[in-house]
Design a protein around this motif. Sequence first.
Motif, PDB file in Angstrom:
ATOM      1  N   THR A   1       0.819  -1.214   0.000  1.00 37.12           N
ATOM      2  CA  THR A   1       0.000   0.000   0.000  1.00 37.12           C
ATOM      3  C   THR A   1       0.853   1.263   0.000  1.00 37.12           C
ATOM      4  OG1 THR A   1      -0.145   0.047   2.417  1.00 37.12           O
ATOM      5  CG2 THR A   1      -1.872  -1.174   1.224  1.00 37.12           C
ATOM      6  N   VAL A   2       2.138   1.132   0.242  1.00 39.98           N
ATOM      7  CA  VAL A   2       3.026   2.294   0.324  1.00 39.98           C
ATOM      8  C   VAL A   2       3.838   2.396  -0.967  1.00 39.98           C
ATOM      9  CG1 VAL A   2       4.924   3.368   1.600  1.00 39.98           C
ATOM     10  CG2 VAL A   2       3.149   2.113   2.836  1.00 39.98           C
ATOM     11  N   GLU A   3       3.711   3.544  -1.640  1.00 31.64           N
ATOM     12  CA  GLU A   3       4.455   3.764  -2.890  1.00 31.64           C
ATOM     13  C   GLU A   3       5.933   4.036  -2.605  1.00 31.64           C
ATOM     14  OE1 GLU A   3       2.546   7.125  -4.761  1.00 31.64           O
ATOM     15  OE2 GLU A   3       1.137   5.821  -5.813  1.00 31.64           O
ATOM     16  N   LYS A   4       6.760   3.536  -3.519  1.00 30.35           N
ATOM     17  CA  LYS A   4       8.192   3.833  -3.502  1.00 30.35           C
ATOM     18  C   LYS A   4       8.540   4.402  -4.876  1.00 30.35           C
ATOM     19  CE  LYS A   4       7.725   0.539  -0.224  1.00 30.35           C
ATOM     20  NZ  LYS A   4       6.475  -0.191  -0.023  1.00 30.35           N
ATOM     21  N   GLU A   5       9.129   5.610  -4.887  1.00 26.07           N
ATOM     22  CA  GLU A   5       9.474   6.256  -6.149  1.00 26.07           C
ATOM     23  C   GLU A   5      10.982   6.268  -6.320  1.00 26.07           C
ATOM     24  OE1 GLU A   5       8.755  10.399  -8.679  1.00 26.07           O
ATOM     25  OE2 GLU A   5       8.141  10.305  -6.585  1.00 26.07           O
ATOM     26  N   TYR A   6      11.414   5.898  -7.514  1.00 28.54           N
ATOM     27  CA  TYR A   6      12.832   5.822  -7.847  1.00 28.54           C
ATOM     28  C   TYR A   6      13.126   6.714  -9.047  1.00 28.54           C
ATOM     29  CZ  TYR A   6      12.721   1.613  -4.985  1.00 28.54           C
ATOM     30  OH  TYR A   6      12.563   0.735  -3.945  1.00 28.54           O
ATOM     31  N   TYR A   7      14.296   7.337  -9.036  1.00 28.34           N
ATOM     32  CA  TYR A   7      14.810   8.021 -10.216  1.00 28.34           C
ATOM     33  C   TYR A   7      15.926   7.139 -10.752  1.00 28.34           C
ATOM     34  CZ  TYR A   7      12.484  12.512  -9.202  1.00 28.34           C
ATOM     35  OH  TYR A   7      11.565  13.512  -8.988  1.00 28.34           O
ATOM     36  N   ALA A   8      15.811   6.770 -12.015  1.00 28.81           N
ATOM     37  CA  ALA A   8      16.819   5.917 -12.645  1.00 28.81           C
ATOM     38  C   ALA A   8      17.492   6.677 -13.783  1.00 28.81           C
ATOM     39  CB  ALA A   8      16.178   4.638 -13.173  1.00 28.81           C
ATOM     40  N   GLN A   9      18.810   6.764 -13.719  1.00 28.83           N
ATOM     41  CA  GLN A   9      19.573   7.293 -14.847  1.00 28.83           C
ATOM     42  C   GLN A   9      19.835   6.103 -15.755  1.00 28.83           C
ATOM     43  OE1 GLN A   9      23.476   8.880 -13.963  1.00 28.83           O
ATOM     44  NE2 GLN A   9      23.510  10.084 -15.836  1.00 28.83           N
ATOM     45  N   VAL A  10      19.389   6.219 -17.000  1.00 28.69           N
ATOM     46  CA  VAL A  10      19.469   5.083 -17.910  1.00 28.69           C
ATOM     47  C   VAL A  10      20.405   5.364 -19.074  1.00 28.69           C
ATOM     48  CG1 VAL A  10      17.183   4.207 -17.273  1.00 28.69           C
ATOM     49  CG2 VAL A  10      17.406   5.799 -19.199  1.00 28.69           C
ATOM     50  N   ASP A  11      20.856   4.293 -19.676  1.00 25.42           N
ATOM     51  CA  ASP A  11      21.736   4.344 -20.840  1.00 25.42           C
ATOM     52  C   ASP A  11      20.908   4.729 -22.057  1.00 25.42           C
ATOM     53  OD1 ASP A  11      23.835   4.042 -22.590  1.00 25.42           O
ATOM     54  OD2 ASP A  11      23.874   1.858 -22.489  1.00 25.42           O
ATOM     55  N   GLY A  12      21.203   5.870 -22.647  1.00 24.70           N
ATOM     56  CA  GLY A  12      20.482   6.340 -23.828  1.00 24.70           C
ATOM     57  C   GLY A  12      19.390   7.325 -23.473  1.00 24.70           C
ATOM     58  N   ARG A  13      18.721   7.822 -24.488  1.00 29.50           N
ATOM     59  CA  ARG A  13      17.592   8.751 -24.321  1.00 29.50           C
ATOM     60  C   ARG A  13      16.305   7.925 -24.289  1.00 29.50           C
ATOM     61  NH1 ARG A  13      20.058  12.889 -22.742  1.00 29.50           N
ATOM     62  NH2 ARG A  13      21.465  13.950 -24.169  1.00 29.50           N
ATOM     63  N   ILE A  14      15.759   7.755 -23.089  1.00 28.73           N
ATOM     64  CA  ILE A  14      14.560   6.938 -22.954  1.00 28.73           C
ATOM     65  C   ILE A  14      13.410   7.577 -23.737  1.00 28.73           C
ATOM     66  CG2 ILE A  14      13.745   7.970 -20.788  1.00 28.73           C
ATOM     67  CD1 ILE A  14      13.065   4.933 -20.019  1.00 28.73           C
ATOM     68  N   THR A  15      12.592   6.739 -24.340  1.00 28.25           N
ATOM     69  CA  THR A  15      11.503   7.199 -25.194  1.00 28.25           C
ATOM     70  C   THR A  15      10.172   7.137 -24.449  1.00 28.25           C
ATOM     71  OG1 THR A  15      11.074   4.977 -26.024  1.00 28.25           O
ATOM     72  CG2 THR A  15      12.707   6.320 -27.238  1.00 28.25           C
ATOM     73  N   GLU A  16       9.196   7.867 -24.971  1.00 26.86           N
ATOM     74  CA  GLU A  16       7.840   7.810 -24.403  1.00 26.86           C
ATOM     75  C   GLU A  16       7.258   6.404 -24.562  1.00 26.86           C
ATOM     76  OE1 GLU A  16       6.161   9.784 -22.505  1.00 26.86           O
ATOM     77  OE2 GLU A  16       7.457  11.541 -22.637  1.00 26.86           O
ATOM     78  N   GLU A  17       7.636   5.721 -25.655  1.00 26.05           N
ATOM     79  CA  GLU A  17       7.153   4.348 -25.865  1.00 26.05           C
ATOM     80  C   GLU A  17       7.671   3.421 -24.764  1.00 26.05           C
ATOM     81  OE1 GLU A  17       6.971   6.653 -29.469  1.00 26.05           O
ATOM     82  OE2 GLU A  17       8.746   6.151 -28.326  1.00 26.05           O
ATOM     83  N   ALA A  18       8.928   3.572 -24.394  1.00 26.28           N
ATOM     84  CA  ALA A  18       9.500   2.754 -23.321  1.00 26.28           C
ATOM     85  C   ALA A  18       8.831   3.074 -21.989  1.00 26.28           C
ATOM     86  CB  ALA A  18      11.009   2.970 -23.230  1.00 26.28           C
ATOM     87  N   VAL A  19       8.558   4.352 -21.741  1.00 28.71           N
ATOM     88  CA  VAL A  19       7.877   4.757 -20.509  1.00 28.71           C
ATOM     89  C   VAL A  19       6.485   4.134 -20.456  1.00 28.71           C
ATOM     90  CG1 VAL A  19       6.915   6.736 -19.253  1.00 28.71           C
ATOM     91  CG2 VAL A  19       9.232   6.862 -20.193  1.00 28.71           C
ATOM     92  N   GLN A  20       5.779   4.099 -21.571  1.00 31.22           N
ATOM     93  CA  GLN A  20       4.441   3.503 -21.615  1.00 31.22           C
ATOM     94  C   GLN A  20       4.508   2.004 -21.312  1.00 31.22           C
ATOM     95  OE1 GLN A  20       1.678   5.494 -21.899  1.00 31.22           O
ATOM     96  NE2 GLN A  20       0.675   3.629 -21.218  1.00 31.22           N
ATOM     97  N   LEU A  21       5.531   1.328 -21.834  1.00 33.24           N
ATOM     98  CA  LEU A  21       5.717  -0.094 -21.518  1.00 33.24           C
ATOM     99  C   LEU A  21       5.924  -0.290 -20.021  1.00 33.24           C
ATOM    100  CD1 LEU A  21       8.052  -1.192 -24.465  1.00 33.24           C
ATOM    101  CD2 LEU A  21       5.651  -1.864 -24.116  1.00 33.24           C
ATOM    102  N   LEU A  22       6.754   0.561 -19.410  1.00 33.12           N
ATOM    103  CA  LEU A  22       6.988   0.478 -17.970  1.00 33.12           C
ATOM    104  C   LEU A  22       5.680   0.636 -17.202  1.00 33.12           C
ATOM    105  CD1 LEU A  22      10.209   2.670 -17.704  1.00 33.12           C
ATOM    106  CD2 LEU A  22      10.073   0.196 -17.314  1.00 33.12           C
ATOM    107  N   LYS A  23       4.876   1.614 -17.598  1.00 30.43           N
ATOM    108  CA  LYS A  23       3.598   1.881 -16.925  1.00 30.43           C
ATOM    109  C   LYS A  23       2.672   0.667 -16.965  1.00 30.43           C
ATOM    110  CE  LYS A  23       3.213   6.848 -17.801  1.00 30.43           C
ATOM    111  NZ  LYS A  23       2.365   7.874 -18.457  1.00 30.43           N
TER     112      LYS A  23
END
Length: 192
Positions: free
Chosen positions: A70-92
Amino acid sequence: MIRIRNFILHKPHGYLSQFIYEKKRHKKLLGELYDFPEGTMAIGRLDEDSEGLLLLTTDGKVSEMVRSKTVEKEYYAQVDGRITEEAVQLLKNGVEIGFKGIKYTTKKCEARIISELPDCIGEGRKIRDERHGPTSWVSITITEGKFRQVRKMTAAVGFPTLRLIRIRVGTLSLQLNAGEVIEVENFFTHKP
């Protein structure tokens, strides 16, 4: 009556989220950062290569509640390359990762591209220079916590994590500099 003690820590890179390490190689442990009382435990873990918000307590019930789904955990990840909106949608939507030797599809989560980092993160430690290509940042908020889940999630969408920072647990946000510790009466009523 035993006094319950709670701590908020910005765990630096290179430290284990534990107080005892029984193998032969020397590792940096949380007890080197602060004189925690006996019986203090980390609530959830951040691996040696991860940084950020770590809650510690002497109360097992508090630990169990914070680790719940029930408790959210938020992470900031520095990733290799320029992450795309398509990749973000897959994550979601949830991605397939390996967990304990079996395939697992992560639950739906919140994810977004980050363009500006908070001061407590700043530039931080240098991962690599520009000769090796660009990097970018993504925020991922989950309620589950499988082993190295966020790293596996970004890799599953083609953007391996280079640096990982837990920025929030529930309503608590990271506002300390690396290595800083504060003691709080209650995690959920604490105001920075």
